[in-house]
Design a protein around this motif. Sequence first.
Motif, PDB file in Angstrom:
ATOM      1  N   THR A  86       0.432  -0.845  -0.252  1.00 35.08           N
ATOM      2  CA  THR A  86       0.135  -0.378   0.109  1.00 35.08           C
ATOM      3  C   THR A  86       0.726   1.184   0.197  1.00 35.08           C
ATOM      4  OG1 THR A  86      -1.776   0.750   1.599  1.00 35.08           O
ATOM      5  CG2 THR A  86      -0.209  -0.117   2.587  1.00 35.08           C
ATOM      6  N   VAL A  87       0.424   2.177  -0.886  1.00 34.80           N
ATOM      7  CA  VAL A  87       1.332   3.685  -0.400  1.00 34.80           C
ATOM      8  C   VAL A  87       0.204   4.569   0.272  1.00 34.80           C
ATOM      9  CG1 VAL A  87       2.244   2.809  -2.789  1.00 34.80           C
ATOM     10  CG2 VAL A  87      -0.344   4.195  -2.557  1.00 34.80           C
TER      11      VAL A  87
ATOM     12  N   ILE B  15      -4.599  -0.514  -2.478  1.00 34.71           N
ATOM     13  CA  ILE B  15      -3.699  -2.263  -2.049  1.00 34.71           C
ATOM     14  C   ILE B  15      -3.419  -2.524  -3.049  1.00 34.71           C
ATOM     15  CG2 ILE B  15      -3.772  -4.606  -1.110  1.00 34.71           C
ATOM     16  CD1 ILE B  15      -5.120  -3.588   1.471  1.00 34.71           C
ATOM     17  N   LEU B  16      -1.677  -2.909  -3.453  1.00 32.03           N
ATOM     18  CA  LEU B  16      -1.651  -3.401  -5.009  1.00 32.03           C
ATOM     19  C   LEU B  16      -0.841  -5.127  -4.943  1.00 32.03           C
ATOM     20  CD1 LEU B  16      -1.213  -0.255  -4.237  1.00 32.03           C
ATOM     21  CD2 LEU B  16      -1.082  -0.427  -7.442  1.00 32.03           C
TER      22      LEU B  16
ATOM     23  N   LYS C 271      -9.260  -0.400  -2.271  1.00 29.58           N
ATOM     24  CA  LYS C 271      -8.952   0.861  -2.149  1.00 29.58           C
ATOM     25  C   LYS C 271      -9.606   0.328  -0.253  1.00 29.58           C
ATOM     26  CE  LYS C 271      -8.944   3.212  -6.077  1.00 29.58           C
ATOM     27  NZ  LYS C 271      -9.451   4.640  -6.928  1.00 29.58           N
ATOM     28  N   ILE C 272      -9.106   1.088   0.582  1.00 27.71           N
ATOM     29  CA  ILE C 272      -9.725   1.170   1.436  1.00 27.71           C
ATOM     30  C   ILE C 272      -9.290   2.137   2.583  1.00 27.71           C
ATOM     31  CG2 ILE C 272      -9.250   0.244   4.125  1.00 27.71           C
ATOM     32  CD1 ILE C 272     -10.200  -2.608   2.203  1.00 27.71           C
TER      33      ILE C 272
ATOM     34  N   THR D 145       4.841   3.869   1.376  1.00 24.71           N
ATOM     35  CA  THR D 145       4.537   3.140   0.721  1.00 24.71           C
ATOM     36  C   THR D 145       5.218   1.905   1.445  1.00 24.71           C
ATOM     37  OG1 THR D 145       4.886   3.877  -0.963  1.00 24.71           O
ATOM     38  CG2 THR D 145       4.810   1.355  -0.382  1.00 24.71           C
ATOM     39  N   ILE D 146       4.073   0.424   2.081  1.00 24.96           N
ATOM     40  CA  ILE D 146       4.273  -0.723   3.146  1.00 24.96           C
ATOM     41  C   ILE D 146       3.615  -1.615   2.236  1.00 24.96           C
ATOM     42  CG2 ILE D 146       3.655  -2.237   4.813  1.00 24.96           C
ATOM     43  CD1 ILE D 146       5.303   0.378   6.075  1.00 24.96           C
TER      44      ILE D 146
END
Length: 286
Positions: A162-163, A191-192, A204-205, A275-276
């Motif tokens: 996620t960015v 979320i990718l 998308k959250i 980003t994580i």
Amino acid sequence: MPVKILADSACDLPKSFYEEKHVYLFPLKVEINEQEYEDVKTIDPKTVYDAIRSGVVPKTSQASPLLFEEVFTEMAEKNEDGIYIAFSSELSGTYSTAVMILDQVKEKYPNFQLTIVDTKCASLGFGLVVQEAARLASNNAAKEKILEDVLFRSQHMEHIFTVEDLDYLAKGGRVSKASAFLGGLLNIKPILNMEDGKLVPIEKIRGKKKVYRRLIEIINERGSNLQEQVIGISHADNEGSALEVKAMIEEEFHPKEIYISSIGSAIGAHTGPGTISIFFLNQLSS
């Protein structure tokens, strides 16, 4: 003679790894304000993230064809056997350039045994593949065994991330500018994941806490034998969040190990700060 392992800097492993494990590094290039740097070697990720925050849009390019030629030729002359583990061909031209150079070198040295693998992986997902290959090589494993492991891990490595800001992905053409604008207003976090080497948005959250809980759910849905795995977390100048996610993973899955690294300059130039990313296998053995 042990099999020589080569990798490019998109695996987001620290400089010390290459030195300690005797893995040859092909650095990708990063350009900031018309100054070109070599990822890992002459620029650190914090420099890239600070530049992005100041409004600069870094540019990246593949590893040097001349360097490939020099290294491959030297290996061929020494009759060295090796495996070059490469960044996803869907995200960079580095793999295809290496293949082209290898073909040229083999015209002069037809018995050269270098094997090039397109992992279709990126960042620490790619890095976990390289780490295990280096471990096997240091234990004098046969080339066939190392290749089998590299291919298996490449095919079964999950990349979930996620960015912090959708604007960074919009600048790279990954999401529309309208989506980025609305995402910022509504605190929506994407979320990718990676599918066949390509970056694909999956959800998308709204809100960071909900995103992290959903990441844990996805690990549970997709992971296999997580307690026996090394799970990777990479972050873009966001160590606090990486440690927060690490604690959640430890509490939920009790993995064998959790390895944390910084997202490197070349990858980070596209993801932006904050980003994580989480990496794990969806199948532990064939």
